[in-house]
Design a protein around this motif. Structure first.
Motif, PDB file in Angstrom:
ATOM      1  N   LEU A  90      -3.973  81.136   4.523  1.00 35.84           N
ATOM      2  CA  LEU A  90      -4.322  79.778   4.927  1.00 35.84           C
ATOM      3  C   LEU A  90      -5.056  79.047   3.801  1.00 35.84           C
ATOM      4  N   ILE A  91      -5.984  79.751   3.140  1.00 36.48           N
ATOM      5  CA  ILE A  91      -6.766  79.127   2.071  1.00 36.48           C
ATOM      6  C   ILE A  91      -5.885  78.766   0.879  1.00 36.48           C
ATOM      7  N   ALA A  92      -4.831  79.566   0.673  1.00 37.69           N
ATOM      8  CA  ALA A  92      -3.954  79.332  -0.477  1.00 37.69           C
ATOM      9  C   ALA A  92      -3.389  77.916  -0.469  1.00 37.69           C
ATOM     10  N   PHE A  93      -3.160  77.355   0.719  1.00 36.46           N
ATOM     11  CA  PHE A  93      -2.649  75.985   0.792  1.00 36.46           C
ATOM     12  C   PHE A  93      -3.607  75.016   0.090  1.00 36.46           C
ATOM     13  N   VAL A  94      -4.901  75.145   0.412  1.00 33.86           N
ATOM     14  CA  VAL A  94      -5.897  74.242  -0.163  1.00 33.86           C
ATOM     15  C   VAL A  94      -6.033  74.487  -1.657  1.00 33.86           C
ATOM     16  N   LYS A  95      -6.157  75.762  -2.013  1.00 32.19           N
ATOM     17  CA  LYS A  95      -6.374  76.132  -3.404  1.00 32.19           C
ATOM     18  C   LYS A  95      -5.263  75.602  -4.297  1.00 32.19           C
ATOM     19  N   ILE A 108       4.741  79.620   3.480  1.00 35.78           N
ATOM     20  CA  ILE A 108       3.503  80.411   3.446  1.00 35.78           C
ATOM     21  C   ILE A 108       3.603  81.449   2.347  1.00 35.78           C
ATOM     22  N   THR A 109       4.761  82.093   2.229  1.00 34.65           N
ATOM     23  CA  THR A 109       4.929  83.111   1.196  1.00 34.65           C
ATOM     24  C   THR A 109       4.786  82.500  -0.186  1.00 34.65           C
ATOM     25  N   TRP A 110       5.327  81.303  -0.341  1.00 36.33           N
ATOM     26  CA  TRP A 110       5.240  80.642  -1.647  1.00 36.33           C
ATOM     27  C   TRP A 110       3.787  80.417  -2.039  1.00 36.33           C
TER      28      TRP A 110
END
Lengths: 548, 73
Positions: A191-196, A51-53
C-alpha cells in the motif's frame, strides 16, 4: 537546523501519513484468516498488475540505489551508469524463469526459493544453504536502507553529538516500520509503495526538467562532468568507459541482473502476484523504473555541474558522497519541494526494508523453524514466528548502523550480491533441470562462496586507502593474465560454482550416490491461476496445499 | 473456446527474441562514444537509455505472441 524547518515539517508529515497507511493496510483486501504465512508473508498471493508493479518496483529500486548510484556517477562517472544496462537485462533474462518459479510455487504452496529447492532436490540441507545465503545477503541490504534515510537527515541538519542522539530519528522510524509490518505483513509495503513511487516519479520528473534548464542545458552538464574527470588524477573515471573497465562494466551489469531476482525480497514480490500474466506484463512495465533510475543516475552529473560539495563522512578527512543528491536538492529547490523529495527518499527506504524483513522472516520460518525446530508447526504458528522474526531482523539492522561503522554494512552488501549469486545453480538451473546432483550443488556453493570471499578480500581501494573489500572489480592480473582489465567478482565465483557442480555431479553419479526423489512433475512449472489440481485440493482438505 | 486436453508447454520460438535485449546492452563498442550527441546527451547515455525501449518492446512482443488463448476452466 532552523534553515531546514520547512523541509523537516513536510518530511515528518508525509512520514506520519504513510505510517498511518501501514497500519490501515491490514484491513486492505482483508483475508478471512490473517494467521497464515500466505496472508502475512505473501499478501494472500492475490496481487494484480498494478499492485505488483508498485510493489516490485518499490522493492527492487531502493532508497539506497537512488542515493548510491548518483553518488557513484558523481565520483567515478560512466562506470556508475552500469545500473542502466543492468536493469535492462533483468527483465528479458528472468521473463521465462520467474513464471516457472511462480507456477511451481503456486501448485506446491512454496513461500521461499529454498522451499522449492527442498522439494525439487529432496534435500533439506541444500534448502538450508539457500535459506542462510538469502538471509545473510538480505540483512546488510536492510541496514543500507537506513543509510539512505541518514543521508537525508544529515542534509536537513538532524544530527546530534552522541551516537544515540544522532541515530534517534532512525530508531523511531524503524520502530514504527517494525510495528506496522508486524501487524499488516506484505500488505503494508504494497500500500505504501503507491505513495512512495508517486512521490519519486514526480520529484525526479521535475528535477530532470528543471535542473538542466537552470544549469545551462544537458551539454553543459556533461561537459562539466567531463572537465571534473579530466582534472582528477584517478585513472578509471570519465564520462566514457576506458579500455580497463569495460569488462568490469558488462560483467557487473550481467552478474547484478542475475543476482537481483535471486534476492529473497524480489522473489517474495513475485510470488505475491495473482497469476503468470501479471508477472509477464510486469516484465514489460517495470523498465519504467529503469528509465527513472537512469535519470536519477544523471543527478550525479548535475551535482557536479552545480558545484555540490558532499558533507564530511564519519571519519575525519573523508566525504560522505551519499549526500550529493540531497544537497543538490537542498541548494537548487525551494524548501517545500526539497521536503517532498527527502520524504520520497525516506519513505523509499521503508518499502524495501519492510519487504526484505518479511522475506528474511519467511526464510527463517519455513526453512529453519519448520524444518529443524518444529516440524508440526501449524499455519498460525508459522505466521506468528515470521512476525516475530521480522522484528528481530529490523532490530539487527538498526544495531548494525548504530553500533558499527556504516562502511561495514556497505562491505556486507557488496559481499551479499556475490553470495546470493551462488544460489543461482540450485534455484535457476533447478527450475529447468534436475541433472545436477544435490550434493554437487552444495559443493559448488561452497566453492563459489570461498572463491568470492577470497577475491573480495584481495581487492584494495586506492581512493580510501583500504587494503580489503575495496570494491567488486577484480584485476585479471591477479589470475596471472597479462592485463590491466578488471572483472566482477560475483561473475567469476558463480562460474566456478557451476563448474564444480557439474564435475562433482559426474563424480557422485559414477559413485552411485543417492539422488533423492523429485517432488515436482513437469506440468507443475506451467500451472496457472485457477489450476484444476489446486482447486480440487482446496475443495477437499484445505491444509494439504502448503504443507509440503 | 474449448480446447482439447494436450500437454502444456511454455516453449516457443518467439522466446529466442529475449536474447536480443540481453546481449545488445553488453556490447560496449556500440555505445562507448561521445558523438553523436542527442539533445546534449553523449551517445553513451542516450543509446543505453534507448535500450530500455528495446527491452520493453521485446518482452511485450514475446508476451503477446506466446499468450495462451484459454477460456476459464
Amino acid at each position: 537546523m532552523s534553515d531546514h524547518i520547512t523541509e523537516i515539517v513536510i518530511f515528518t508529515i508525509l512520514f506520519l501519513v504513510v505510517s498511518g497507511m501501514g497500519f490501515v493496510a491490514s484491513r486492505w483486501r482483508a483475508p478471512q484468516d490473517m494467521a497464515h504465512l500466505d496472508e502475512w508473508g505473501l499478501g494472500g498471493r492475490s496481487f494484480g498488475g498494478w499492485i505488483t508493479w508498485f510493489l516490485v518496483g518499490g522493492d527492487l529500486y531502493t532508497a539506497y540505489t537512488f542515493v548510491a548510484v548518483p553518488a557513484l556517477m558523481f565520483g567515478a562517472g560512466a562506470a556508475g551508469f552500469f545500473a542502466v544496462p543492468y536493469t535492462v537485462i533483468i527483465y528479458p533474462l528472468f521473463f521465462l524463469i520467474l513464471i516457472r518459479l511462480w507456477s511451481v510455487s503456486h501448485r506446491h504452496g512454496f513461500v521461499t526459493p529454498a522451499d522449492f529447492v527442498r522439494t525439487r532436490f529432496d534435500s533439506p540441507t541444500l534448502a538450508l544453504v539457500v535459506a542462510i545465503t538469502g538471509i545473510m545477503a538480505t540483512m546488510p541490504y536492510i541496514a543500507l536502507q537506513l543509510i539512505g534515510i541518514e543521508a537525508v537527515l544529515k542534509t536537513m541538519g538532524v544530527t546530534g553529538e552522541s551516537a544515540l542522539a544522532r541515530h534517534l530519528p532512525i530508531i523511531i522510524a524503524f520502530a514504527i516500520l517494525a510495528a506496522y509490518t508486524y501487524q499488516s505483513g506484505l500488505r503494508a509495503p504494497a500500500l505504501i509503495a503507491f505513495v512512495k513511487d508517486t512521490l519519486i516519479y514526480i520529484v525526479i520528473l521535475v528535477a530532470v526538467l528543471w535542473l538542466p534548464y537552470k544549469l545551462g542545458g544537458w551539454n553543459a552538464i556533461f561537459d562539466a562532468a567531463d572537465a571534473k574527470f579530466q582534472a582528477s588524477p584517478a585513472p578509471n573515471d570519465g564520462i566514457l568507459l576506458n579500455a580497463n573497465n569495460q569488462v568490469q562494466y558488462i560483467t557487473l551489469a550481467l552478474g547484478s541482473a542475475l543476482a537481483l531476482f535471486l534476492y529473497p525480497h524480489s522473489i517474495t514480490g513475485v510470488l505475491a502476484s495473482r497469476n503468470r500474466g501479471v508477472i509477464k506484463r510486469n516484465m514489460s512495465a517495470l523498465p519504467a523504473y529503469s528509465l527513472l533510475l537512469g535519470l536519477i543516475a544523471l543527478l550525479g552529473y548535475m551535482a557536479i555541474a552545480a558545484g555540490v560539495k558532499p558533507l564530511p563522512g564519519a571519519k575525519p578527512g573523508t566525504v560522505d558522497s551519499n549526500t550529493v543528491v540531497p544537497i543538490l536538492f537542498d541548494q537548487q529547490f525551494p524548501a517545500w519541494f526539497t521536503g517532498v523529495a527527502f520524504a520520497a527518499i525516506g519513505i523509499g527506504a521503508l518499502v524495501p526494508a519492510a519487504i526484505m524483513s518479511i522475506a528474511a522472516a519467511n526464510l527463517f520460518t519455513r526453512n529453519i523453524y519448520k524444518e529443524y525446530l518444529r516440524k508440526d508447526a501449524t499455519h498460525a504458528q508459522e505466521a506468528n514466528v515470521a512476525k516475530i522474526t521480522s522484528l528481530v531482523v529490523k532490530i539487527g539492522a538498526v544495531a548494525c548502523i548504530v553500533f558499527l561503522d556504516p562502511q561495514f554494512s556497505i562491505d556486507l552488501q557488496l559481499i551479499g550480491g556475490v553470495i546470493i549469486l551462488q544460489t543461482a545453480p540450485s534455484v535457476v538451473l533447478g527450475l529447468y533441470t534436475r541433472w545436477l546432483h544435490r550434493g554437487a550443488l552444495v559443493a559448488g556453493w561452497v566453492a563459489g562462496m570461498a572463491l568470492g570471499a577470497w577475491m573480495l578480500w584481495q581487492i584494495p581501494n586506492a581512493a580510501t586507502g583500504r587494503k580489503h573489500f575495496g570494491g567488486s572489480a577484480f584485476p585479471l592480473s591477479e589470475f596471472g593474465f597479462d592485463s590491466t582489465r578488471t572483472i566482477y567478482v560475483g561473475f567469476v565465483a558463480v562460474l566456478a560454482n557451476a563448474l564444480v557442480a557439474v564435475l562433482v555431479t559426474l563424480a557422485l553419479r559414477a559413485a552411485k550416490v543417492a539422488e533423492g526423489v523429485d517432488g515436482t512433475v513437469p506440468d507443475d512449472y506451467l500451472a496457472d491461476e485457477g489450476d484444476p489440481r489446486i482447486e480440487r485440493e482446496r475443495a477437499g482438505t484445505v491444509d494439504n496445499i502448503s504443507s509440503t | 473456446m474449448a480446447e482439447p486436453e494436450r500437454p502444456r508447454t511454455d516453449r516457443s520460438p518467439w522466446n529466442w527474441l529475449l536474447l536480443v535485449p540481453i546481449v545488445v546492452p553488453l556490447l560496449t563498442f556500440l555505445y562507448n562514444h561521445d558523438e553523436p550527441r542527442l539533445a546534449g546527451f553523449p551517445l553513451f547515455y542516450w543509446l543505453q537509455l534507448a535500450f530500455i525501449l528495446l527491452g520493453v518492446g521485446t518482452t511485450t512482443l514475446v508476451y503477446q505472441m506466446t499468450k495462451r488463448n484459454r477460456g476459464r476452466s
